[in-house]
Write an enzyme that holds these catalytic residues in place. Sequence first.
Site, PDB file in Angstrom:
ATOM      1  CG  ASN A 107      -1.675   1.247   1.449  1.00 17.23           C
ATOM      2  OD1 ASN A 107      -1.811   2.048   0.522  1.00 17.23           O
ATOM      3  ND2 ASN A 107      -2.221   1.440   2.650  1.00 17.23           N
ATOM      4  CD1 TRP A 108       3.772   1.359  -2.684  1.00  8.95           C
ATOM      5  CD2 TRP A 108       3.887   2.594  -4.551  1.00  8.95           C
ATOM      6  NE1 TRP A 108       4.725   0.796  -3.499  1.00  8.95           N
ATOM      7  CE2 TRP A 108       4.817   1.536  -4.658  1.00  8.95           C
ATOM      8  CE3 TRP A 108       3.771   3.480  -5.617  1.00  8.95           C
ATOM      9  CZ2 TRP A 108       5.628   1.352  -5.777  1.00  8.95           C
ATOM     10  CZ3 TRP A 108       4.583   3.306  -6.728  1.00  8.95           C
ATOM     11  CH2 TRP A 108       5.504   2.245  -6.800  1.00  8.95           C
ATOM     12  CE  LYS A 109       0.355   3.397   4.871  1.00  6.73           C
ATOM     13  NZ  LYS A 109       0.231   3.514   6.287  1.00  6.73           N
ATOM     14  CG  HIS A 164      -5.738   1.620   5.275  1.00  7.44           C
ATOM     15  ND1 HIS A 164      -5.314   2.519   6.221  1.00  7.44           N
ATOM     16  CD2 HIS A 164      -4.683   0.793   5.041  1.00  7.44           C
ATOM     17  CE1 HIS A 164      -4.047   2.249   6.541  1.00  7.44           C
ATOM     18  NE2 HIS A 164      -3.644   1.200   5.824  1.00  7.44           N
ATOM     19  CD  GLU A 206      -2.832   5.275   6.951  1.00  5.88           C
ATOM     20  OE1 GLU A 206      -2.844   5.377   5.706  1.00  5.88           O
ATOM     21  OE2 GLU A 206      -1.849   4.828   7.576  1.00  5.88           O
ATOM     22  CD  GLU A 248      -3.340  -2.910   7.446  1.00 10.09           C
ATOM     23  OE1 GLU A 248      -2.199  -3.071   6.995  1.00 10.09           O
ATOM     24  OE2 GLU A 248      -4.021  -1.899   7.193  1.00 10.09           O
ATOM     25  N   GLY A 290       2.575   1.940  10.767  1.00 11.07           N
ATOM     26  CA  GLY A 290       3.509   3.059  10.627  1.00 11.07           C
ATOM     27  C   GLY A 290       4.216   3.454  11.910  1.00 11.07           C
ATOM     28  CB  SER A 345       5.405  -1.990  11.982  1.00 10.39           C
ATOM     29  OG  SER A 345       4.940  -0.686  12.253  1.00 10.39           O
ATOM     30  N   GLY A 352       2.867  -1.196   4.224  1.00  6.61           N
ATOM     31  CA  GLY A 352       2.870   0.214   3.840  1.00  6.61           C
ATOM     32  C   GLY A 352       4.274   0.676   3.501  1.00  6.61           C
ATOM     33  N   GLY A 353       4.940   1.287   4.475  1.00  6.93           N
ATOM     34  CA  GLY A 353       6.243   1.918   4.261  1.00  6.93           C
ATOM     35  C   GLY A 353       7.256   1.037   3.547  1.00  6.93           C
TER      36      GLY A 353
HETATM   37  C1  PEP Z   1      -0.625  -0.050   5.981  1.00  5.62           C
HETATM   38  O1  PEP Z   1      -0.599   1.060   5.483  1.00  5.62           O
HETATM   39  O2  PEP Z   1      -1.588  -0.781   5.773  1.00  5.62           O
HETATM   40  C2  PEP Z   1       0.511  -0.478   6.796  1.00  5.62           C
HETATM   41  C3  PEP Z   1       0.470  -1.660   7.346  1.00  5.62           C
HETATM   42  O3  PEP Z   1       1.556   0.409   6.946  1.00  5.62           O
HETATM   43  P1  PEP Z   1       3.008   0.094   7.557  1.00  5.62           P
HETATM   44  O4  PEP Z   1       3.480  -1.206   6.954  1.00  5.62           O
HETATM   45  O5  PEP Z   1       3.849   1.254   7.164  1.00  5.62           O
HETATM   46  O6  PEP Z   1       2.835  -0.051   9.041  1.00  5.62           O
END
Ligand code: PEP
Length: 249
Positions: free
Chosen positions: A9-11, A93, A95, A163, A169, A209, A230-231
């Site tokens: 997920n590049w957000k 999600h 967010e 999640e 994050g 994470s 994500g990251g």
């Molecule tokens: C996400 O955005 O769904 C996520 C899990 O982010 P990260 O891996 O950066 O915690």
Amino acid sequence: MRRKLAAGNWKMNGTASALSELAELARQLGPDDAETVICPPFTLLFAACEKMRGTAVAIGAQDCHAAPSGAYTGDISAEMIADTGASYVIVGHSERRDAHAETDSDVADKTRAVWRAELTAILCIGESGADREADRTLPIIQEQLTGSVPDGATGTNLVIAYEPVWAIGTGKVPTLSQIVEAHDFIRAQLISRFGKTEGDAIRLLYGGSVKPGNAAEIFTAENVDGALVGGASLKAADFAPIIKALSQA
Ligand code: PEP
């Protein structure tokens, strides 16, 4: 056997120059690797699908509107996403649940829209830090599953991403036993609602994470079928080792 899935997920990250990361990722993946999907911002969907055609990397979107078309300025429908060549859509999600006040019922509507466009939904659920501290993780997961997963879920049209909001994050990761407990619980809920065949076929991703250094341990859990990342999905150098760890699990 559920096919393992690594979803990135590049957000709200990435302009046209980021497409080179996709090419590098595709270059590193072989036929024995886990299924891989990258969900870039809407602006890159067409170009990403074009660039990844004929490779092992599928493309997904990060959200959609519930309606097929209409007077919804700034929104994107599941049909428009399908038109780009994408095959997955992330819905619910945390967010978006948080910053856009999306409710379970909104998420259920969006999931139906994803199915209407014949795409696969990656539906996110997970408890907040306060829920975890109040020992309310399982009831919250149960409530989100009941409210946001529509009738008609199958192993083909739905992937669930567990999640924990406090792990996204932040660099904080639940213990392996906390991950196992949540995933086993989700599996049991899905089997009880959709029957053994479909309940067992729906893939469950862990998200929060995930990094090259912790991925292999997380993937030892029986009901962890992959990860939503994500990251660490932004750079092929970080995401490829996670995909390799999943492929070897
Ligand atoms: C996400 O955005 O769904 C996520 C899990 O982010 P990260 O891996 O950066 O915690």
